[in-house]
Write a protein that holds these residues in place. Structure first.
Motif, PDB file in Angstrom:
ATOM      1  N   SER A  15       1.055  -1.116   0.098  1.00  0.00           N
ATOM      2  CA  SER A  15       0.031  -0.098  -0.092  1.00  0.00           C
ATOM      3  C   SER A  15       1.020   1.349  -0.130  1.00  0.00           C
ATOM      4  CB  SER A  15      -0.916  -0.158   1.164  1.00  0.00           C
ATOM      5  OG  SER A  15      -1.682   1.074   1.368  1.00  0.00           O
ATOM      6  N   PRO A  16       0.356   2.344  -0.705  1.00  0.00           N
ATOM      7  CA  PRO A  16       1.359   3.690  -0.753  1.00  0.00           C
ATOM      8  C   PRO A  16       0.982   4.249   0.402  1.00  0.00           C
ATOM      9  CG  PRO A  16      -0.422   3.830  -2.225  1.00  0.00           C
ATOM     10  CD  PRO A  16      -0.440   2.434  -1.838  1.00  0.00           C
ATOM     11  N   TRP A  17      -0.049   4.034   1.209  1.00  0.00           N
ATOM     12  CA  TRP A  17      -0.401   5.059   2.080  1.00  0.00           C
ATOM     13  C   TRP A  17       0.366   5.272   3.567  1.00  0.00           C
ATOM     14  CZ3 TRP A  17      -3.633   8.595   0.608  1.00  0.00           C
ATOM     15  CH2 TRP A  17      -4.623   8.104  -0.514  1.00  0.00           C
ATOM     16  N   PRO A  18       1.237   4.219   3.923  1.00  0.00           N
ATOM     17  CA  PRO A  18       2.192   4.347   5.074  1.00  0.00           C
ATOM     18  C   PRO A  18       3.387   5.460   4.890  1.00  0.00           C
ATOM     19  CG  PRO A  18       1.607   2.138   4.950  1.00  0.00           C
ATOM     20  CD  PRO A  18       1.041   2.669   3.540  1.00  0.00           C
ATOM     21  N   MET A  19       3.950   5.421   3.406  1.00  0.00           N
ATOM     22  CA  MET A  19       4.832   6.238   3.016  1.00  0.00           C
ATOM     23  C   MET A  19       4.201   7.833   3.260  1.00  0.00           C
ATOM     24  SD  MET A  19       6.681   6.924  -0.152  1.00  0.00           S
ATOM     25  CE  MET A  19       5.392   7.117  -1.272  1.00  0.00           C
ATOM     26  N   PHE A  20       3.020   8.260   2.880  1.00  0.00           N
ATOM     27  CA  PHE A  20       2.200   9.492   3.016  1.00  0.00           C
ATOM     28  C   PHE A  20       1.999   9.667   4.504  1.00  0.00           C
ATOM     29  CE2 PHE A  20       1.560   8.377  -1.514  1.00  0.00           C
ATOM     30  CZ  PHE A  20       2.142   9.189  -2.148  1.00  0.00           C
ATOM     31  N   VAL A  21       1.455   8.797   5.032  1.00  0.00           N
ATOM     32  CA  VAL A  21       1.441   9.143   6.639  1.00  0.00           C
ATOM     33  C   VAL A  21       2.498   9.618   7.260  1.00  0.00           C
ATOM     34  CG1 VAL A  21       0.452   7.989   8.481  1.00  0.00           C
ATOM     35  CG2 VAL A  21      -0.629   7.467   6.866  1.00  0.00           C
ATOM     36  N   ALA A  22       3.670   8.840   6.949  1.00  0.00           N
ATOM     37  CA  ALA A  22       5.004   9.117   7.794  1.00  0.00           C
ATOM     38  C   ALA A  22       5.590  10.610   6.960  1.00  0.00           C
ATOM     39  CB  ALA A  22       5.925   8.142   7.339  1.00  0.00           C
ATOM     40  N   LEU A  44      -0.035  18.679   7.815  1.00  0.00           N
ATOM     41  CA  LEU A  44      -1.229  18.159   8.570  1.00  0.00           C
ATOM     42  C   LEU A  44      -2.212  17.827   7.581  1.00  0.00           C
ATOM     43  CD1 LEU A  44      -1.558  20.797  11.616  1.00  0.00           C
ATOM     44  CD2 LEU A  44      -1.263  18.246  11.395  1.00  0.00           C
ATOM     45  N   LEU A  45      -2.355  18.293   6.453  1.00  0.00           N
ATOM     46  CA  LEU A  45      -3.273  17.969   5.325  1.00  0.00           C
ATOM     47  C   LEU A  45      -2.995  16.670   4.812  1.00  0.00           C
ATOM     48  CD1 LEU A  45      -4.040  21.257   3.335  1.00  0.00           C
ATOM     49  CD2 LEU A  45      -5.432  20.219   4.922  1.00  0.00           C
ATOM     50  N   LEU A  46      -1.682  16.616   4.190  1.00  0.00           N
ATOM     51  CA  LEU A  46      -1.305  15.321   3.814  1.00  0.00           C
ATOM     52  C   LEU A  46      -1.526  13.948   5.046  1.00  0.00           C
ATOM     53  CD1 LEU A  46       0.241  13.587   1.782  1.00  0.00           C
ATOM     54  CD2 LEU A  46       2.420  14.405   2.755  1.00  0.00           C
ATOM     55  N   PHE A  47      -1.189  14.273   6.081  1.00  0.00           N
ATOM     56  CA  PHE A  47      -1.232  13.410   7.254  1.00  0.00           C
ATOM     57  C   PHE A  47      -2.558  12.966   7.498  1.00  0.00           C
ATOM     58  CE2 PHE A  47      -1.815  12.379  11.774  1.00  0.00           C
ATOM     59  CZ  PHE A  47      -1.191  11.097  11.761  1.00  0.00           C
ATOM     60  N   GLY A  48      -3.565  14.110   7.540  1.00  0.00           N
ATOM     61  CA  GLY A  48      -5.006  13.578   7.632  1.00  0.00           C
ATOM     62  C   GLY A  48      -5.453  13.048   6.402  1.00  0.00           C
ATOM     63  N   GLY A  49      -5.273  13.362   5.207  1.00  0.00           N
ATOM     64  CA  GLY A  49      -5.895  12.665   3.886  1.00  0.00           C
ATOM     65  C   GLY A  49      -5.370  11.520   3.991  1.00  0.00           C
ATOM     66  N   SER A  50      -3.967  11.107   4.251  1.00  0.00           N
ATOM     67  CA  SER A  50      -3.534   9.700   4.264  1.00  0.00           C
ATOM     68  C   SER A  50      -4.121   8.709   5.290  1.00  0.00           C
ATOM     69  CB  SER A  50      -2.257   9.780   4.428  1.00  0.00           C
ATOM     70  OG  SER A  50      -1.539  10.779   3.414  1.00  0.00           O
ATOM     71  N   VAL A  51      -4.257   9.348   6.574  1.00  0.00           N
ATOM     72  CA  VAL A  51      -5.004   8.541   7.285  1.00  0.00           C
ATOM     73  C   VAL A  51      -6.253   8.223   7.003  1.00  0.00           C
ATOM     74  CG1 VAL A  51      -5.870   8.478   9.829  1.00  0.00           C
ATOM     75  CG2 VAL A  51      -3.660   9.162   9.420  1.00  0.00           C
ATOM     76  N   ALA A  52      -6.932   8.963   6.330  1.00  0.00           N
ATOM     77  CA  ALA A  52      -8.556   8.775   5.844  1.00  0.00           C
ATOM     78  C   ALA A  52      -8.476   7.615   4.595  1.00  0.00           C
ATOM     79  CB  ALA A  52      -9.191   9.989   5.323  1.00  0.00           C
ATOM     80  N   GLY A  53      -7.203   7.736   3.943  1.00  0.00           N
ATOM     81  CA  GLY A  53      -7.203   6.835   2.819  1.00  0.00           C
ATOM     82  C   GLY A  53      -6.625   5.502   3.343  1.00  0.00           C
ATOM     83  N   ILE A  54      -5.776   5.266   4.146  1.00  0.00           N
ATOM     84  CA  ILE A  54      -5.598   3.975   4.829  1.00  0.00           C
ATOM     85  C   ILE A  54      -6.721   3.384   5.590  1.00  0.00           C
ATOM     86  CG2 ILE A  54      -4.425   4.696   6.797  1.00  0.00           C
ATOM     87  CD1 ILE A  54      -2.142   3.093   6.219  1.00  0.00           C
ATOM     88  N   LEU A  55      -7.536   4.239   6.160  1.00  0.00           N
ATOM     89  CA  LEU A  55      -8.535   3.768   6.767  1.00  0.00           C
ATOM     90  C   LEU A  55      -9.760   3.291   5.972  1.00  0.00           C
ATOM     91  CD1 LEU A  55      -9.137   6.135   9.865  1.00  0.00           C
ATOM     92  CD2 LEU A  55      -8.508   3.596  10.071  1.00  0.00           C
ATOM     93  N   LYS A  56      -9.762   3.843   4.635  1.00  0.00           N
ATOM     94  CA  LYS A  56     -10.703   3.491   3.582  1.00  0.00           C
ATOM     95  C   LYS A  56     -10.272   2.251   2.838  1.00  0.00           C
ATOM     96  CE  LYS A  56     -13.929   3.835   0.561  1.00  0.00           C
ATOM     97  NZ  LYS A  56     -14.901   3.071   0.405  1.00  0.00           N
ATOM     98  N   GLU A  57      -9.070   2.148   2.712  1.00  0.00           N
ATOM     99  CA  GLU A  57      -8.400   1.035   1.994  1.00  0.00           C
ATOM    100  C   GLU A  57      -8.308  -0.275   2.850  1.00  0.00           C
ATOM    101  OE1 GLU A  57      -4.468   0.701  -0.894  1.00  0.00           O
ATOM    102  OE2 GLU A  57      -4.010   0.556   1.693  1.00  0.00           O
ATOM    103  N   SER A  67     -13.881  10.018   8.140  1.00  0.00           N
ATOM    104  CA  SER A  67     -12.706  10.417   8.704  1.00  0.00           C
ATOM    105  C   SER A  67     -12.088  11.703   8.522  1.00  0.00           C
ATOM    106  CB  SER A  67     -11.665   9.157   7.995  1.00  0.00           C
ATOM    107  OG  SER A  67     -11.942   8.141   8.092  1.00  0.00           O
ATOM    108  N   LEU A  68     -12.202  12.318   7.208  1.00  0.00           N
ATOM    109  CA  LEU A  68     -11.861  13.767   7.093  1.00  0.00           C
ATOM    110  C   LEU A  68     -12.390  14.609   8.176  1.00  0.00           C
ATOM    111  CD1 LEU A  68     -11.508  13.821   3.293  1.00  0.00           C
ATOM    112  CD2 LEU A  68      -9.996  13.614   4.882  1.00  0.00           C
ATOM    113  N   LEU A  69     -13.798  14.448   8.242  1.00  0.00           N
ATOM    114  CA  LEU A  69     -14.642  15.374   9.288  1.00  0.00           C
ATOM    115  C   LEU A  69     -13.872  15.285  10.784  1.00  0.00           C
ATOM    116  CD1 LEU A  69     -18.082  15.193   7.852  1.00  0.00           C
ATOM    117  CD2 LEU A  69     -16.464  17.020   7.664  1.00  0.00           C
ATOM    118  N   ALA A  70     -13.793  13.882  11.135  1.00  0.00           N
ATOM    119  CA  ALA A  70     -13.296  13.724  12.443  1.00  0.00           C
ATOM    120  C   ALA A  70     -11.994  14.196  12.791  1.00  0.00           C
ATOM    121  CB  ALA A  70     -13.563  12.188  12.800  1.00  0.00           C
ATOM    122  N   PHE A  71     -11.183  13.943  11.735  1.00  0.00           N
ATOM    123  CA  PHE A  71      -9.868  14.386  11.907  1.00  0.00           C
ATOM    124  C   PHE A  71      -9.597  15.978  11.866  1.00  0.00           C
ATOM    125  CE2 PHE A  71      -5.039  14.893  10.735  1.00  0.00           C
ATOM    126  CZ  PHE A  71      -4.471  14.360  11.649  1.00  0.00           C
TER     127      PHE A  71
END
Length: 138
Positions: A15-22, A44-57, A67-71
């Motif tokens: 998955s590409p998401w862990p790299m973007f989260v980090a 913070l935008l990259l972190f929040g969007g990546s966390v939302a993406g990894i949760l969805k994936e 997830s975006l609204l919560a974060f």
């Protein structure tokens, strides 16, 4: 005989998401600590969007917007709370904070960056929610 036994072509191997989260976490921390507004907000935008993406994936959530609204709401409450705690809630002072946040110490510009990132994530979550509703209505 198969070269890769037990592996299927229908599953992705990484998955590409862990790299973007980090990367988002590092950029947001560097931006907040050093005090560079745009890097803090972007991280913070990259972190929040990546966390939302990894949760969805990983199928922990059904949609991205929750997830975006919560974060975004957590970031906005923290940022606005810190700004209000530091300068008060007088409307005249708040206009001065937006115009020249550096005049109010080191904490206020950093808290303002967190608040702006939270508000942008709230706007992104609302936009995704509206788009999903429009697609579902058709």
């Amino acid at each position: 005989m198969e070269e890769d036994p037990g592996l299927s072509d229908q599953y992705r191997k990484a998955s590409p998401w862990p790299m973007f989260v980090a990367l988002g976490f590092v950029l947001s921390e560097v931006g907040i600590i050093v005090g560079i507004f745009s890097i803090a907000v972007g991280g913070l935008l990259l972190f929040g969007g990546s966390v939302a993406g990894i949760l969805k994936e990983s199928e922990y959530v059904d949609t991205l917007w929750g997830s975006l609204l919560a974060f975004g709401s957590v970031l906005a409450v923290i940022g606005i709370g810190l700004v209000a705690w530091r300068v008060g809630v007088d409307p005249g002072v708040l206009v001065g904070v937006i115009a020249a946040p550096g005049d109010f110490g080191l904490l206020v510009p950093r808290a303002l960056a967190v608040a702006v990132a939270g508000i942008l994530l709230l706007a992104a979550g609302g936009t995704v929610q509206a788009l999903e509703r429009n697609v579902d209505a058709r």
